[in-house]
Design a protein around this motif. Structure first.
Motif, mmCIF file in Angstrom:
data_model
loop_
_atom_site.group_PDB
_atom_site.id
_atom_site.type_symbol
_atom_site.label_atom_id
_atom_site.label_comp_id
_atom_site.label_asym_id
_atom_site.label_seq_id
_atom_site.Cartn_x
_atom_site.Cartn_y
_atom_site.Cartn_z
ATOM 1 N N GLN A 21 -1.702 20.126 -14.923
ATOM 2 C CA GLN A 21 -0.770 21.251 -15.035
ATOM 3 C C GLN A 21 0.559 20.802 -15.647
ATOM 4 O O GLN A 21 1.065 21.425 -16.577
ATOM 5 N N GLN A 22 1.109 19.683 -15.110
ATOM 6 C CA GLN A 22 2.407 19.207 -15.613
ATOM 7 C C GLN A 22 2.317 18.799 -17.083
ATOM 8 O O GLN A 22 3.261 19.001 -17.856
ATOM 9 N N LEU A 23 1.170 18.195 -17.462
ATOM 10 C CA LEU A 23 1.005 17.800 -18.869
ATOM 11 C C LEU A 23 0.965 19.037 -19.763
ATOM 12 O O LEU A 23 1.549 19.064 -20.855
ATOM 13 N N MET A 24 0.281 20.075 -19.289
ATOM 14 C CA MET A 24 0.203 21.317 -20.080
ATOM 15 C C MET A 24 1.567 21.987 -20.156
ATOM 16 O O MET A 24 1.926 22.546 -21.186
ATOM 17 N N ASP A 25 2.332 21.896 -19.060
ATOM 18 C CA ASP A 25 3.704 22.426 -19.084
ATOM 19 C C ASP A 25 4.542 21.729 -20.145
ATOM 20 O O ASP A 25 5.513 22.282 -20.662
ATOM 21 N N ARG A 26 4.184 20.485 -20.439
ATOM 22 C CA ARG A 26 4.923 19.725 -21.448
ATOM 23 C C ARG A 26 4.379 19.973 -22.848
ATOM 24 O O ARG A 26 4.805 19.309 -23.799
ATOM 25 N N GLY A 27 3.372 20.847 -22.962
ATOM 26 C CA GLY A 27 2.913 21.235 -24.297
ATOM 27 C C GLY A 27 1.576 20.659 -24.710
ATOM 28 O O GLY A 27 1.119 20.867 -25.835
ATOM 29 N N LEU A 28 0.915 19.895 -23.836
ATOM 30 C CA LEU A 28 -0.400 19.377 -24.187
ATOM 31 C C LEU A 28 -1.441 20.492 -24.043
ATOM 32 O O LEU A 28 -1.285 21.411 -23.233
ATOM 33 N N THR A 29 -2.517 20.400 -24.830
ATOM 34 C CA THR A 29 -3.603 21.351 -24.655
ATOM 35 C C THR A 29 -4.397 20.954 -23.410
ATOM 36 O O THR A 29 -4.271 19.832 -22.913
ATOM 37 N N ALA A 30 -5.221 21.874 -22.922
ATOM 38 C CA ALA A 30 -6.043 21.588 -21.734
ATOM 39 C C ALA A 30 -6.956 20.401 -21.983
ATOM 40 O O ALA A 30 -7.120 19.530 -21.128
ATOM 41 N N THR A 31 -7.533 20.341 -23.196
ATOM 42 C CA THR A 31 -8.434 19.226 -23.526
ATOM 43 C C THR A 31 -7.688 17.897 -23.491
ATOM 44 O O THR A 31 -8.161 16.915 -22.913
ATOM 45 N N GLN A 32 -6.512 17.879 -24.136
ATOM 46 C CA GLN A 32 -5.710 16.652 -24.132
ATOM 47 C C GLN A 32 -5.402 16.232 -22.691
ATOM 48 O O GLN A 32 -5.600 15.088 -22.300
ATOM 49 N N ALA A 33 -4.910 17.167 -21.883
ATOM 50 C CA ALA A 33 -4.503 16.868 -20.517
ATOM 51 C C ALA A 33 -5.688 16.365 -19.705
ATOM 52 O O ALA A 33 -5.573 15.389 -18.954
#
Lengths: 411, 411
Positions: A177-189
Motif C-alpha cells: 500500500q505504502q509503495l503504491m501511495d508513492r506512485g508504484l504500480t501494483a505489479t511493481q509493489a
C-alpha cells in the motif's frame, strides 16, 4: 569480544565522543532528529549547536581515517568498543546511551567483496564466542535490490528501500500500500514484496530471484556478491546461522553493497542485535582518494537488555568484589599484620581485601560471604602461630604460607 | 591500572555519561561554567539544558551510590575508567574530553581516617606500577587549614582556601594581597601564607605548624589525621614520595578532610596528574543516612599529554596490529589454505592476519613489516610441502607445525 577482534588482527581505537554536528548531519539519513547537540551551559543559548555526540562508531571512524590517512597502512582494520548516543524514546532494545562494539576495515582505492565475507565471518566467530543465545545472521546486498528495482522501472530506490525495510514491522500488505501511495504500480509493489520474501540458504535458492523475471547487470553482480559472502557459512559452527534474507535493507543511507543484521534465532521478532555492511563512499566523500569500507557492529547494551528481559542472565554466586581473599583482622592494633599479608598476596597477583572491621571473626567471615569472596585468611598470631586459609565454598580450613599459597582454579 | 585496582578488591563500574544538569550544578563549586549541556538537535532551542555531560567521576558515583544504596554492601569500593568533559580552553594538560581512572570507597555511617590512608596507599601503588615518570603525592587536610584559619579569626574559610590554592600559580605576595583585598589583616594573610609554605616529611616537621601559635581542636584533629595518612609512605618504594604539603587545598568544594594531589617529581610546575580526597557529605546530601567517601583520580589523558610533551613516550617498533603472525597467500585461488592456517592459530589464541594480497612473497613480507607483525607464515604447498615461519626480527626461517607452533615470548 576484544579478544576475538585482536585474534583477527584488528587494532583497538577510541575516537572522541563529540564531533562537529555538520559531520554527523551530513551522513546517516534519518538519524538527524535523534542526534544530541552539545553546548557549554554558560554559553549564549544561540540554539544552533555546532558540536554533537556521535550516534554510531562508523561515521567517526570514517572521519578519523580521512584525517589520518597519510599515517595509516591500508587496508586498515580497527575495532572500537565505545558509547554512542541517540535521542530515542527509551524502551526495550532502544537506549539513549548505549555501548557498541564495532570492527571495520577501510581500504585505499578498491576493495574486493572478499573483505565483506571476512567481516561477516568475523561477526559470526565473535558472536559465537559470547555467552549469549544463538544469533542468526541475515545478509543481503543493496546492489541486488537496486538492480531488481531498476529492472522493474523504479527510480526512487532510496524511498522504496526505506518502505521495504519495514516489512517485518508492518507486514507485506501495508508495504504494498505504502509503495503504491508513492506512485508504484501494483505489479511493481508486489514484486518488491515478493523478492523480499526470498531467503537464500544455498546456491539453488538463488534461482528463485532469477525466476521473478527481472535481470540486469547490477542485480547479477549483487546476487553474485551475496552468494560469495554467504560462503562464510562454510566455516560456521551451526548450519543455517548465516542466511541470505532479501528483506534486509538497513535504514542508513551509506551502505552500498553487502548489508547484514543479526537476530536471536529463538526470538527473531526482537530487533537486530548486530548489523553492518559495505560503505563505498562514506570516507571517500571527504577525500580525493576512494576509501571504501565494510564494518560490523554489535549492540552490547541492547543484547544485555534482551538477555535481562528474557531472563537469560545467569544467576551466579554474587561476586561483589574482584578480591579472591578476604584477610581477617584479629584486633585493630594488629591490622598491620593483615595488611602485610594482603600486600604479599597482591605482589603475587592475587587480589586481596583486608577486613574493614576488627569484629569477631564470625562477623568478619559473614562480611566476606556477603561480598562473595571465595577465601578468608586467618593471619598467624604470636611467635609460633601459623597462617590458615578457609575455602568458603568447600568449607575446609588449612594451614597456608602467604609467600606460596595460590587459590584453586575455579572449574 | 585496572589490574592494580582489582588486586585491591575494587569493583569495576561504569556510570552513564549524561546526568541531570541540576545534579551536576549542585556540586563542585566553580565548575558550573565549564559543564557541557546536552539537548536533541531537533528539540526546541529553549536554552535551558536539563541534561549535561559529567565533568568528573565522583559526582556520578555519589549519585549511583545513593540510588542503589539498598543493594550495595558498605563500605563499597569501586573503580571507574571513563571519559569526562569540561568546556575548557584546550591546552597542555587541559582537554575538553579526557579519560580518568577513579577509585573510591563509600561507607555507611562513619568512616575512619584509615580509609583515607588506604586510598593514598592505593594511589601510590597504582602510580608506581605505571610506566610513567615518578609522581610525588602531596597530602593536606582541610580540617587543619580550616582550624588554623578559625584560630586566626577568619570566617570566610572557602574564599580563603580558594585564594591560598593559587600560591603555586601566582606566588605568595599576590596571595597576601588578594587575601587583604578580601578583608583579612596583614598578619592573618601572612600567617595563611606561612602555614601553606610548610612541608611535612616526618612527625618532627609537624611541630612547625604548632610553632605558628594557633591552636584549636579542629587544627589538632586535622594535623593528627594528616600524620596518620602520611604513614602510608612507610610501605612506599621511594622515600619522600608522599609528603605533607600545606599549600594544597583543591578547588572542589566537596572535600571535607584529606586532600591529595600528585605532581611529576622532576616537573613539579606542571599541574596535578592525579588528585583526590575525603568527601563526607557529597552522597549524604541526597540521602538521610550519612554516606562519607574518599576517592582518588588519575588523569590518564593529562599524563599522556605531559609524557608526549616531555618526549617520554617510548619509541618502539611500530606495531600497527595486534596480530603476531602474518599468513602469506601464494595465489588468490590458494587463499583458503592460508585462511585455514589463520583459523587454527586463532583457535589456539594466537592473533593472525592473512595477507590482503597475493602479490610476490617479498611484497607481502614488506606489508607485514610495515604493520610491525613479528612473524610471517609460509603455508605448505603440494602434498609433501611443509609450513615455515620466519621471525622478522631475528631473521631466521624454520619449519613449523600450525597445530603446535607458538611465538617466542618477547623479553
Amino acid at each position: 569480544m576484544r579478544h576475538q577482534f585482536e585474534l583477527h588482527g584488528f587494532t583497538p581505537l577510541q575516537t572522541r565522543s563529540i564531533e562537529l554536528a555538520s559531520d554527523l548531519l551530513g551522513e546517516g539519513g534519518d538519524t538527524d532528529k535523534e542526534i544530541y547537540g552539545v553546548q557549554r551551559l554558560a554559553a549564549e543559548p544561540s540554539g544552533d549547536s555546532k558540536l554533537a555526540l556521535h550516534f554510531d562508531l562508523t561515521v567517526p571512524f570514517a572521519r578519523y581515517v580521512v584525517e589520518n590517512r597519510s599515517a595509516l597502512t591500508f587496508p586498515f582494520r580497527r575495532y572500537q568498543v565505545q558509547q554512542a548516543w541517540r535521542g530515542e524514546r527509551p524502551q526495550l532494545g532502544r537506549y539513549r546511551e548505549f555501548l557498541q562494539a564495532d570492527a571495520d576495515v577501510i581500504a585505499s582505492g578498491s576493495m574486493d567483496v572478499r573483505f565483506d565475507r571476512e567481516m561477516v565471518a568475523l561477526l559470526r566467530t565473535t558472536l559465537d564466542a559470547l555467552p549469549i543465545p544463538n544469533v542468526r545472521l541475515l545478509v543481503n546486498n543493496r546492489k541486488l535490490l537496486e538492480g531488481f528495482y531498476r529492472g522493474l522501472g523504479i527510480h526512487d530506490i532510496t524511498g522504496t528501500l526505506r518502505i521495504v525495510d519495514k516489512i517485518a514491522k508492518i507486514g507485506p500488505a501495508a508495504v504494498v500500500q505504502q509503495l503504491m501511495d508513492r506512485g508504484l504500480t501494483a505489479t511493481q509493489a508486489e514484486k518488491c514484496v515478493a523478492v523480499s520474501a526470498i531467503e537464500i540458504r544455498n546456491d539453488a535458492d538463488a534461482q528463485r530471484v532469477l525466476d521473478l523475471g527481472e535481470r540486469n547487470d547490477l542485480l547479477d553482480e549483487g546476487l553474485r556478491e551475496l552468494l560469495f559472502v554467504l560462503s562464510a557459512s562454510r566455516n560456521a559452527a551451526r548450519p543455517d546461522s548465516i542466511v541470505g534474507a532479501l528483506s534486509i535493507a538497513r535504514g542508513l543511507d551509506y551502505y552500498t553493497g553487502t548489508v547484514v543484521e543479526g537476530v536471536f534465532e529463538d526470538h527473531p521478532k526482537l530487533s537486530a542485535v548486530c548489523s553492518g555492511g559495505r560503505y563505498d563512499n562514506l570516507a571517500s566523500g571527504r577525500s580525493k582518494e576512494k576509501l571504501p569500507g565494510v564494518g560490523v557492529s554489535i549492540g552490547i547494551t541492547r543484547i544485555m537488555g534482551y538477555c535481562a528481559h528474557l531472563g537469560l542472565l545467569k544467576e551466579t554466586r554474587p561476586r561483589r568484589t574482584p578480591a579472591a581473599v578476604y584477610v581477617l583482622v584479629h584486633a585493630e592494633d594488629e591490622r598491620e599484620a593483615s595488611e602485610a599479608v594482603a600486600r604479599g598476596l597482591r605482589k603475587r597477583g592475587i587480589a586481596a581485601l583486608v577486613s574493614d572491621s576488627a569484629d569477631a571473626y564470625g562477623k568478619q567471615i559473614r562480611s566476606a560471604n556477603q561480598l562473595g569472596v571465595p577465601y578468608v585468611w586467618f593471619p598467624a598470631r604470636g611467635e609460633d602461630g601459623q597462617h590458615e586459609v578457609k575455602d568458603l565454598l568447600a568449607g575446609h580450613q588449612t594451614p597456608a604460607d602467604p609467600t606460596t599459597w595460590v587459590p584453586t582454579p575455579v572449574t
